[in-house]
Motif scaffolding. Structure first.
Motif, PDB file in Angstrom:
ATOM      1  N   ALA A  70       0.775  -1.103  -0.185  1.00  0.00           N
ATOM      2  CA  ALA A  70      -0.048   0.012  -0.002  1.00  0.00           C
ATOM      3  C   ALA A  70       1.031   1.232  -0.056  1.00  0.00           C
ATOM      4  CB  ALA A  70      -0.918   0.022   1.301  1.00  0.00           C
ATOM      5  N   SER A  71       0.375   2.431  -0.774  1.00  0.00           N
ATOM      6  CA  SER A  71       1.235   3.619  -0.497  1.00  0.00           C
ATOM      7  C   SER A  71       0.875   4.352   0.762  1.00  0.00           C
ATOM      8  CB  SER A  71       0.483   4.520  -1.675  1.00  0.00           C
ATOM      9  OG  SER A  71      -0.781   5.029  -1.400  1.00  0.00           O
ATOM     10  N   PRO A  72       1.894   4.948   1.188  1.00  0.00           N
ATOM     11  CA  PRO A  72       1.711   5.747   2.486  1.00  0.00           C
ATOM     12  C   PRO A  72       0.411   6.677   2.242  1.00  0.00           C
ATOM     13  CG  PRO A  72       3.508   6.939   1.218  1.00  0.00           C
ATOM     14  CD  PRO A  72       3.267   5.434   0.455  1.00  0.00           C
ATOM     15  N   ASP A  73      -0.234   7.402   1.236  1.00  0.00           N
ATOM     16  CA  ASP A  73      -1.428   7.727   1.327  1.00  0.00           C
ATOM     17  C   ASP A  73      -2.412   7.150   1.585  1.00  0.00           C
ATOM     18  OD1 ASP A  73      -0.365  10.501   0.307  1.00  0.00           O
ATOM     19  OD2 ASP A  73      -0.294   9.947  -1.711  1.00  0.00           O
ATOM     20  N   GLU A  74      -2.780   5.798   0.936  1.00  0.00           N
ATOM     21  CA  GLU A  74      -3.637   4.931   1.394  1.00  0.00           C
ATOM     22  C   GLU A  74      -3.581   4.622   2.695  1.00  0.00           C
ATOM     23  OE1 GLU A  74      -4.296   2.284  -2.892  1.00  0.00           O
ATOM     24  OE2 GLU A  74      -2.565   1.581  -1.464  1.00  0.00           O
ATOM     25  N   PRO A 105       7.712  12.503  -0.853  1.00  0.00           N
ATOM     26  CA  PRO A 105       8.671  12.887   0.400  1.00  0.00           C
ATOM     27  C   PRO A 105       8.563  11.864   1.397  1.00  0.00           C
ATOM     28  CG  PRO A 105       6.385  13.885   0.386  1.00  0.00           C
ATOM     29  CD  PRO A 105       6.627  13.333  -0.943  1.00  0.00           C
ATOM     30  N   SER A 106       9.593  11.632   2.334  1.00  0.00           N
ATOM     31  CA  SER A 106       9.915  10.730   3.312  1.00  0.00           C
ATOM     32  C   SER A 106       8.773  10.756   4.197  1.00  0.00           C
ATOM     33  CB  SER A 106      11.453  10.520   3.753  1.00  0.00           C
ATOM     34  OG  SER A 106      11.764  11.809   4.109  1.00  0.00           O
ATOM     35  N   VAL A 107       8.629  11.979   4.751  1.00  0.00           N
ATOM     36  CA  VAL A 107       7.694  12.249   5.671  1.00  0.00           C
ATOM     37  C   VAL A 107       6.571  12.840   5.128  1.00  0.00           C
ATOM     38  CG1 VAL A 107       7.005  13.710   7.645  1.00  0.00           C
ATOM     39  CG2 VAL A 107       9.346  12.903   7.383  1.00  0.00           C
ATOM     40  N   VAL A 108       5.383  12.021   5.041  1.00  0.00           N
ATOM     41  CA  VAL A 108       4.120  12.294   4.358  1.00  0.00           C
ATOM     42  C   VAL A 108       3.208  13.078   5.361  1.00  0.00           C
ATOM     43  CG1 VAL A 108       2.078  11.209   3.079  1.00  0.00           C
ATOM     44  CG2 VAL A 108       4.351  10.094   3.066  1.00  0.00           C
ATOM     45  N   ARG A 109       3.001  14.219   4.947  1.00  0.00           N
ATOM     46  CA  ARG A 109       2.126  15.230   6.040  1.00  0.00           C
ATOM     47  C   ARG A 109       0.684  15.554   5.627  1.00  0.00           C
ATOM     48  NH1 ARG A 109       7.560  17.457   6.182  1.00  0.00           N
ATOM     49  NH2 ARG A 109       8.428  17.481   8.233  1.00  0.00           N
ATOM     50  N   TYR A 110       0.086  15.532   6.676  1.00  0.00           N
ATOM     51  CA  TYR A 110      -1.453  15.844   6.578  1.00  0.00           C
ATOM     52  C   TYR A 110      -2.003  16.790   7.778  1.00  0.00           C
ATOM     53  CZ  TYR A 110      -2.362  12.019   3.163  1.00  0.00           C
ATOM     54  OH  TYR A 110      -2.265  11.173   2.038  1.00  0.00           O
ATOM     55  N   VAL A 111      -2.772  17.671   7.260  1.00  0.00           N
ATOM     56  CA  VAL A 111      -3.638  18.527   8.268  1.00  0.00           C
ATOM     57  C   VAL A 111      -4.616  17.591   8.851  1.00  0.00           C
ATOM     58  CG1 VAL A 111      -2.360  20.688   7.793  1.00  0.00           C
ATOM     59  CG2 VAL A 111      -4.705  19.889   6.215  1.00  0.00           C
ATOM     60  N   SER A 112      -5.210  17.753   9.821  1.00  0.00           N
ATOM     61  CA  SER A 112      -6.262  16.876  10.427  1.00  0.00           C
ATOM     62  C   SER A 112      -7.107  17.833  11.315  1.00  0.00           C
ATOM     63  CB  SER A 112      -5.731  15.559  10.880  1.00  0.00           C
ATOM     64  OG  SER A 112      -6.562  14.910  11.868  1.00  0.00           O
ATOM     65  N   ASP A 113      -8.296  17.256  11.763  1.00  0.00           N
ATOM     66  CA  ASP A 113      -9.101  17.964  12.652  1.00  0.00           C
ATOM     67  C   ASP A 113      -9.115  16.961  13.845  1.00  0.00           C
ATOM     68  OD1 ASP A 113     -10.483  15.686  12.022  1.00  0.00           O
ATOM     69  OD2 ASP A 113     -12.552  16.761  11.436  1.00  0.00           O
ATOM     70  N   GLY A 114      -7.928  16.083  13.979  1.00  0.00           N
ATOM     71  CA  GLY A 114      -7.849  15.432  14.969  1.00  0.00           C
ATOM     72  C   GLY A 114      -6.729  15.567  15.733  1.00  0.00           C
ATOM     73  N   PRO A 115      -5.997  14.915  16.655  1.00  0.00           N
ATOM     74  CA  PRO A 115      -4.936  15.192  17.435  1.00  0.00           C
ATOM     75  C   PRO A 115      -3.885  14.992  16.446  1.00  0.00           C
ATOM     76  CG  PRO A 115      -5.659  12.981  18.119  1.00  0.00           C
ATOM     77  CD  PRO A 115      -6.725  13.514  17.132  1.00  0.00           C
ATOM     78  N   TYR A 116      -2.547  15.688  17.118  1.00  0.00           N
ATOM     79  CA  TYR A 116      -1.293  15.500  16.403  1.00  0.00           C
ATOM     80  C   TYR A 116      -0.840  14.036  16.696  1.00  0.00           C
ATOM     81  CZ  TYR A 116       3.607  15.720  15.159  1.00  0.00           C
ATOM     82  OH  TYR A 116       4.939  15.450  14.678  1.00  0.00           O
ATOM     83  N   ARG A 117      -0.381  13.489  15.406  1.00  0.00           N
ATOM     84  CA  ARG A 117      -0.206  12.112  15.592  1.00  0.00           C
ATOM     85  C   ARG A 117       0.999  11.702  14.499  1.00  0.00           C
ATOM     86  NH1 ARG A 117      -2.536  11.642  19.741  1.00  0.00           N
ATOM     87  NH2 ARG A 117      -4.067  10.311  20.207  1.00  0.00           N
ATOM     88  N   THR A 118       2.055  10.711  14.830  1.00  0.00           N
ATOM     89  CA  THR A 118       2.827  10.432  13.918  1.00  0.00           C
ATOM     90  C   THR A 118       2.777   8.765  13.702  1.00  0.00           C
ATOM     91  OG1 THR A 118       4.688  10.521  15.224  1.00  0.00           O
ATOM     92  CG2 THR A 118       4.434  12.174  13.857  1.00  0.00           C
ATOM     93  N   TYR A 119       2.759   7.988  12.753  1.00  0.00           N
ATOM     94  CA  TYR A 119       2.959   6.810  12.486  1.00  0.00           C
ATOM     95  C   TYR A 119       4.290   6.391  11.493  1.00  0.00           C
ATOM     96  CZ  TYR A 119      -1.998   7.059  14.460  1.00  0.00           C
ATOM     97  OH  TYR A 119      -2.826   7.330  14.908  1.00  0.00           O
ATOM     98  N   GLN A 120       4.755   5.187  11.832  1.00  0.00           N
ATOM     99  CA  GLN A 120       6.035   5.019  11.110  1.00  0.00           C
ATOM    100  C   GLN A 120       5.467   3.722   9.976  1.00  0.00           C
ATOM    101  OE1 GLN A 120       8.710   6.494  11.287  1.00  0.00           O
ATOM    102  NE2 GLN A 120       9.601   5.471   9.339  1.00  0.00           N
ATOM    103  N   TYR A 121       5.692   3.872   8.822  1.00  0.00           N
ATOM    104  CA  TYR A 121       5.100   2.852   7.849  1.00  0.00           C
ATOM    105  C   TYR A 121       6.116   2.633   6.802  1.00  0.00           C
ATOM    106  CZ  TYR A 121       2.643   0.663   3.611  1.00  0.00           C
ATOM    107  OH  TYR A 121       2.584  -0.142   2.681  1.00  0.00           O
ATOM    108  N   GLY A 122       7.014   1.312   6.964  1.00  0.00           N
ATOM    109  CA  GLY A 122       8.038   0.952   6.087  1.00  0.00           C
ATOM    110  C   GLY A 122       9.033   2.354   6.218  1.00  0.00           C
ATOM    111  N   PRO A 123       9.678   2.803   5.077  1.00  0.00           N
ATOM    112  CA  PRO A 123      10.528   3.851   5.174  1.00  0.00           C
ATOM    113  C   PRO A 123       9.839   5.383   5.444  1.00  0.00           C
ATOM    114  CG  PRO A 123       9.993   3.117   3.136  1.00  0.00           C
ATOM    115  CD  PRO A 123       9.287   2.297   3.720  1.00  0.00           C
ATOM    116  N   TYR A 124       8.624   5.232   5.493  1.00  0.00           N
ATOM    117  CA  TYR A 124       7.671   6.746   5.749  1.00  0.00           C
ATOM    118  C   TYR A 124       7.436   7.085   6.942  1.00  0.00           C
ATOM    119  CZ  TYR A 124       7.315   5.673   0.823  1.00  0.00           C
ATOM    120  OH  TYR A 124       7.469   5.433  -0.760  1.00  0.00           O
ATOM    121  N   THR A 125       7.359   7.925   7.217  1.00  0.00           N
ATOM    122  CA  THR A 125       6.903   8.656   8.453  1.00  0.00           C
ATOM    123  C   THR A 125       5.475   9.266   8.139  1.00  0.00           C
ATOM    124  OG1 THR A 125       8.913   9.067   9.682  1.00  0.00           O
ATOM    125  CG2 THR A 125       6.809  10.391  10.502  1.00  0.00           C
ATOM    126  N   ILE A 126       4.268   9.129   8.787  1.00  0.00           N
ATOM    127  CA  ILE A 126       2.917   9.563   8.260  1.00  0.00           C
ATOM    128  C   ILE A 126       2.585  10.509   9.302  1.00  0.00           C
ATOM    129  CG2 ILE A 126       0.596   9.327   7.686  1.00  0.00           C
ATOM    130  CD1 ILE A 126       1.325   6.454   6.562  1.00  0.00           C
TER     131      ILE A 126
END
Length: 204
Positions: A70-74, A105-126
């Motif tokens: 899966a892609s980091p976007d998915e 980008p190696s860090v895949v960034r989103y704005v969200s109406d939820g809390p600040y969170r980071t997740y590691q997925y393979g070589p990516y940080t979401i």
């Protein structure tokens, strides 16, 4: 085992690579029984678990002769669905999505109406950055992505070439919706979107 059979039947109609969260199967049974059924389907090879609480129907590429992950976007979109967040690509991620920046980008960034969170997925940080911006709930996903891309470029970084690149990614209905939904956006963002619309090829 009834839940497992019911989920397997639903999966039979899903496309390879489709991503699921347990709540997608809420009508099948209790949350606990659904999780157990999903785990059994992972063991049976009918599903894969790219991240805790996220499941995916495997997708095999004959050209590459291997399973395609899966892609980091998915994964980001599945996390948003799991936690019921509204999200939109942010910064370099928005630019990449609209063809302005071709480097993933190696860090895949989103704005969200939820809390600040980071997740590691393979070589990516979401990364999900919290925003109180009402654009997320008010705008369609395409419009929110365009607005975030323009903000990433900044007022002085918006060029006609970049506007044309963004415009080329949108069909006519998406362009009309974008123009309509951004009537109350910052003035320079509104101006940029109007320029995009004016420069689009006019169909007979």
């Amino acid at each position: 085992m009834g839940e497992q059979k019911a989920i397997a039947e639903l999966l039979s109609g899903a496309k390879p690579g489709e991503v699921f969260v347990p709540s997608d199967f809420a009508e099948v049974g209790s949350a606990d029984s659904v999780r157990k059924a999903l785990s059994r389907l992972v063991k049976a090879g009918e599903l894969e678990r790219p991240m805790r609480g996220i499941y995916r129907k495997p997708r095999y590429s004959a050209f590459l002769d291997k399973e395609v992950p899966a892609s980091p976007d998915e994964i980001a979109e599945a996390l948003a669905r799991k936690f019921e967040w509204c999200i939109a690509p942010y910064g370099d991620t928005a630019l990449n999505r609209l063809g302005i920046d071709s480097q993933v980008p190696s860090v895949v960034r989103y704005v969200s109406d939820g809390p600040y969170r980071t997740y590691q997925y393979g070589p990516y940080t979401i990364e999900f950055q919290h925003t109180a911006n009402r654009d997320l709930s008010r705008l369609s996903p395409v419009a929110a992505t365009v607005v975030q891309a323009l903000k990433a470029l900044g007022k002085d970084g918006v060029t006609q070439d970049k506007l044309d690149t963004i415009s080329s990614r949108l069909d006519d209905s998406q362009m009309e919706k974008l123009t309509s939904e951004t009537r109350n956006a910052t003035s320079w963002v509104r101006t940029a979107i109007r320029d995009m619309q004016k420069r689009r090829p006019q169909h007979a």
